[in-house]
Design an enzyme around this catalytic site. Sequence first.
Site, PDB file in Angstrom:
ATOM      1  N   ARG A  79     -28.637 -26.004 -16.754  1.00 38.21           N
ATOM      2  CA  ARG A  79     -27.464 -26.471 -16.016  1.00 38.21           C
ATOM      3  C   ARG A  79     -26.356 -26.869 -16.996  1.00 38.21           C
ATOM      4  O   ARG A  79     -26.581 -26.960 -18.199  1.00 38.21           O
ATOM      5  CB  ARG A  79     -27.869 -27.637 -15.108  1.00 38.21           C
ATOM      6  CG  ARG A  79     -28.750 -27.169 -13.936  1.00 38.21           C
ATOM      7  CD  ARG A  79     -29.328 -28.336 -13.178  1.00 38.21           C
ATOM      8  NE  ARG A  79     -28.304 -29.289 -12.764  1.00 38.21           N
ATOM      9  CZ  ARG A  79     -28.556 -30.535 -12.379  1.00 38.21           C
ATOM     10  NH1 ARG A  79     -29.807 -30.993 -12.355  1.00 38.21           N
ATOM     11  NH2 ARG A  79     -27.575 -31.328 -12.017  1.00 38.21           N
ATOM     12  N   ALA A 101       2.037  -7.481  -0.178  1.00 34.39           N
ATOM     13  CA  ALA A 101       0.789  -8.207   0.092  1.00 34.39           C
ATOM     14  C   ALA A 101       0.890  -9.020   1.364  1.00 34.39           C
ATOM     15  O   ALA A 101       0.303 -10.088   1.492  1.00 34.39           O
ATOM     16  CB  ALA A 101       0.463  -9.129  -1.089  1.00 34.39           C
ATOM     17  N   GLY A 158      -1.005  -5.071  -2.886  1.00 30.29           N
ATOM     18  CA  GLY A 158      -2.001  -6.124  -3.141  1.00 30.29           C
ATOM     19  C   GLY A 158      -3.411  -5.691  -2.818  1.00 30.29           C
ATOM     20  O   GLY A 158      -4.373  -6.325  -3.254  1.00 30.29           O
ATOM     21  N   ARG A 161      -9.061  -5.543   9.696  1.00 33.66           N
ATOM     22  CA  ARG A 161     -10.346  -4.852   9.643  1.00 33.66           C
ATOM     23  C   ARG A 161     -11.371  -5.552   8.737  1.00 33.66           C
ATOM     24  O   ARG A 161     -12.525  -5.172   8.685  1.00 33.66           O
ATOM     25  CB  ARG A 161     -10.139  -3.394   9.201  1.00 33.66           C
ATOM     26  CG  ARG A 161      -9.668  -2.512  10.337  1.00 33.66           C
ATOM     27  CD  ARG A 161      -9.271  -1.151   9.829  1.00 33.66           C
ATOM     28  NE  ARG A 161      -7.974  -1.159   9.167  1.00 33.66           N
ATOM     29  CZ  ARG A 161      -7.489  -0.158   8.443  1.00 33.66           C
ATOM     30  NH1 ARG A 161      -8.212   0.927   8.242  1.00 33.66           N
ATOM     31  NH2 ARG A 161      -6.301  -0.237   7.902  1.00 33.66           N
TER      32      ARG A 161
HETATM   33  C1  UD1 Z   1       1.278   3.738   3.591  1.00 30.60           C
HETATM   34  C2  UD1 Z   1       2.281   4.894   3.367  1.00 30.60           C
HETATM   35  C3  UD1 Z   1       1.538   6.224   3.331  1.00 30.60           C
HETATM   36  C4  UD1 Z   1       0.436   6.187   2.286  1.00 30.60           C
HETATM   37  C5  UD1 Z   1      -0.496   4.997   2.509  1.00 30.60           C
HETATM   38  C6  UD1 Z   1      -1.440   4.846   1.345  1.00 30.60           C
HETATM   39  C7  UD1 Z   1       4.344   4.115   4.407  1.00 30.60           C
HETATM   40  C8  UD1 Z   1       5.216   4.254   5.581  1.00 30.60           C
HETATM   41  N1  UD1 Z   1       3.244   4.877   4.411  1.00 30.60           N
HETATM   42  O1  UD1 Z   1       0.751   3.950   4.891  1.00 30.60           O
HETATM   43  O2  UD1 Z   1       2.443   7.277   3.038  1.00 30.60           O
HETATM   44  O3  UD1 Z   1      -0.314   7.388   2.336  1.00 30.60           O
HETATM   45  O4  UD1 Z   1       0.269   3.761   2.590  1.00 30.60           O
HETATM   46  O5  UD1 Z   1      -2.393   3.862   1.624  1.00 30.60           O
HETATM   47  O6  UD1 Z   1       4.650   3.406   3.481  1.00 30.60           O
HETATM   48  N2  UD1 Z   1       2.705  -4.080   4.141  1.00 30.60           N
HETATM   49  C9  UD1 Z   1       3.481  -5.205   4.085  1.00 30.60           C
HETATM   50  N3  UD1 Z   1       4.413  -5.427   5.065  1.00 30.60           N
HETATM   51  C10 UD1 Z   1       4.598  -4.557   6.085  1.00 30.60           C
HETATM   52  C11 UD1 Z   1       3.789  -3.398   6.141  1.00 30.60           C
HETATM   53  C12 UD1 Z   1       2.865  -3.184   5.149  1.00 30.60           C
HETATM   54  O7  UD1 Z   1       3.338  -6.026   3.172  1.00 30.60           O
HETATM   55  O8  UD1 Z   1       5.450  -4.820   6.918  1.00 30.60           O
HETATM   56  C13 UD1 Z   1       1.703  -3.848   3.108  1.00 30.60           C
HETATM   57  C14 UD1 Z   1       0.308  -3.881   3.706  1.00 30.60           C
HETATM   58  O9  UD1 Z   1      -0.249  -5.195   3.590  1.00 30.60           O
HETATM   59  C15 UD1 Z   1      -0.449  -2.879   2.856  1.00 30.60           C
HETATM   60  C16 UD1 Z   1       0.618  -1.905   2.384  1.00 30.60           C
HETATM   61  O10 UD1 Z   1       1.860  -2.558   2.573  1.00 30.60           O
HETATM   62  O11 UD1 Z   1      -1.008  -3.473   1.716  1.00 30.60           O
HETATM   63  C17 UD1 Z   1       0.575  -0.571   3.084  1.00 30.60           C
HETATM   64  O12 UD1 Z   1       0.845  -0.769   4.478  1.00 30.60           O
HETATM   65  P1  UD1 Z   1       0.112   0.036   5.615  1.00 30.60           P
HETATM   66  O13 UD1 Z   1       0.626  -0.400   6.906  1.00 30.60           O
HETATM   67  O14 UD1 Z   1      -1.363   0.023   5.384  1.00 30.60           O
HETATM   68  O15 UD1 Z   1       0.653   1.508   5.356  1.00 30.60           O
HETATM   69  P2  UD1 Z   1      -0.077   2.841   5.726  1.00 30.60           P
HETATM   70  O16 UD1 Z   1       0.176   3.114   7.162  1.00 30.60           O
HETATM   71  O17 UD1 Z   1      -1.464   2.806   5.248  1.00 30.60           O
HETATM   72 MG    MG Z   2      -2.915   1.317   4.776  1.00 28.25          MG
END
Ligand code: UD1
Ligand code: MG
Length: 453
Positions: free
Chosen positions: A330, A9, A101, A15
Amino acid sequence: MGLSIIILAAGQGTRMHSDLPKVLQALAGRPLLAHVLDVSRALGVEDIAVVYGYGGEAVQQICGGDDLRWVLQAEQLGTGHAVQQAMPDTPDNNQVLILYGDVPLLTRETLQRLLGATQAGDVSLLTVDLDDPTAYGRIVRDNDEVIGIVEDKDATDEERKIIEINTGVMVCNASKLKTWLDDVGNDNSQGEYYLTDVVGMAVGDGISVKGIKADNWVEVMGINDKKQLAEAERALQLRLVNELMAQGVGFADPARVDIRGELLCGKDVFIDINAVFEGDVSLGDGSRIESNNLIRDSKLGTGTIVHSNCHIEGATTGSDCEIGPFARLRPGAELANNVKIGNFVEIKKSTIANGSKVNHLTYIGDAEIGTGVNVGAGTITCNYDGAAKHRTKIGADVSIGSNVNLVAPVEIGKGATIGAGSTITKDVPDGQLVLERSKQVSVPGWKRPTKKN
Ligand code: UD1
Ligand code: MG
């Protein structure tokens, strides 16, 4: 073998274009993260770690619980790095379930299916088939076994055609996960430490990796922007309404109702369009909610009807009450049985006993109204002197005429009648007619002013 849940999280959620951290954006009236915590707790897990980063203090304040382990990821270097931050305090023998999260609609049933399919020491992934898998990590299989996940940005054209995608949800043994994460590098197109790389490592170590498919996309959808948030909102609302319909609650249109909290319904309840329920609301057997109502933290008794366009908060009713249209209850409005509150009436912190009626254009605040009372149109309890609130007490069977001011503190004895237009400042004895009016004057020969041309 215990279970640890690690919830990622740390993301800011650029976005969303919001000052609020992404995981605090509201879904059905509660933060996204709260939904993930709900399903985690529903699994009966003792160890729940939340990896936080952006807006961590607010997140902890709003979602914090004594049962949670908060882990800071100061810099977001990727999902693998995020999980790694939580590993030192994760017991080696535990299974680890990775959740997100911003993936709030996962059900306990699906997670139990995933956990049930995972042998000790194996790895399982929750996957889903998508018509348009663009942007997601693809599941690469060799027959039934998963042999790797390839990120969209790193995939070949052939791999991009795979429609089974990685939801990110994963189950894995803790000590193995620790070892693999130590070996994960960031030599990829995004320069991030990918959690997904551990899949290839597991396969290399001869470990069976299973891909368990979720039944539908909605359950595993991640929320990145306001459009997805609104889509998730409708999906969750429909799920809540479907549950209520299965219990026998009637809805004019399942798509036009909002439940932001807990709605408990008795038998034969009917809810018309555009009803919004917030907090804890309960509706007794046979109650009916007409169109365009907001009902928050209230308890309505058997057979109570709320006509259109009411605003009800912190109120309770007994059986067979009728409220509205256009009424406002209320906090502290307590209606007994067979009470009628009509249009343009506001009730605050007042008790109204059986069979009493307040039908039109009235303010009742800090009052106690006995049984069988009729309050005439335009009656005002003048409860506030500019500094303090004062109480009005109205005995049983009182009849109050139209346009009466009751200047509190004041007590109207039982069976009394108040003449229309009176401003009552002194207590009224039982059973008497009381009037307070200036004399009506007729002015002979008076001419109404006329406009000059
Ligand atoms: C990730 C997966 C991908 C999957 C997709 C599904 C990886 C490398 N890839 O990609 O295979 O299809 O989710 O939605 O895992 N987060 C952290 N700390 C970080 C990076 C991310 O807490 O350093 C959390 C983000 O807040 C988010 C989640 O992890 O909630 C996923 O991260 P995000 O960067 O969106 O991964 P995707 O590129 O979407
Ligand atoms: Mg993602």
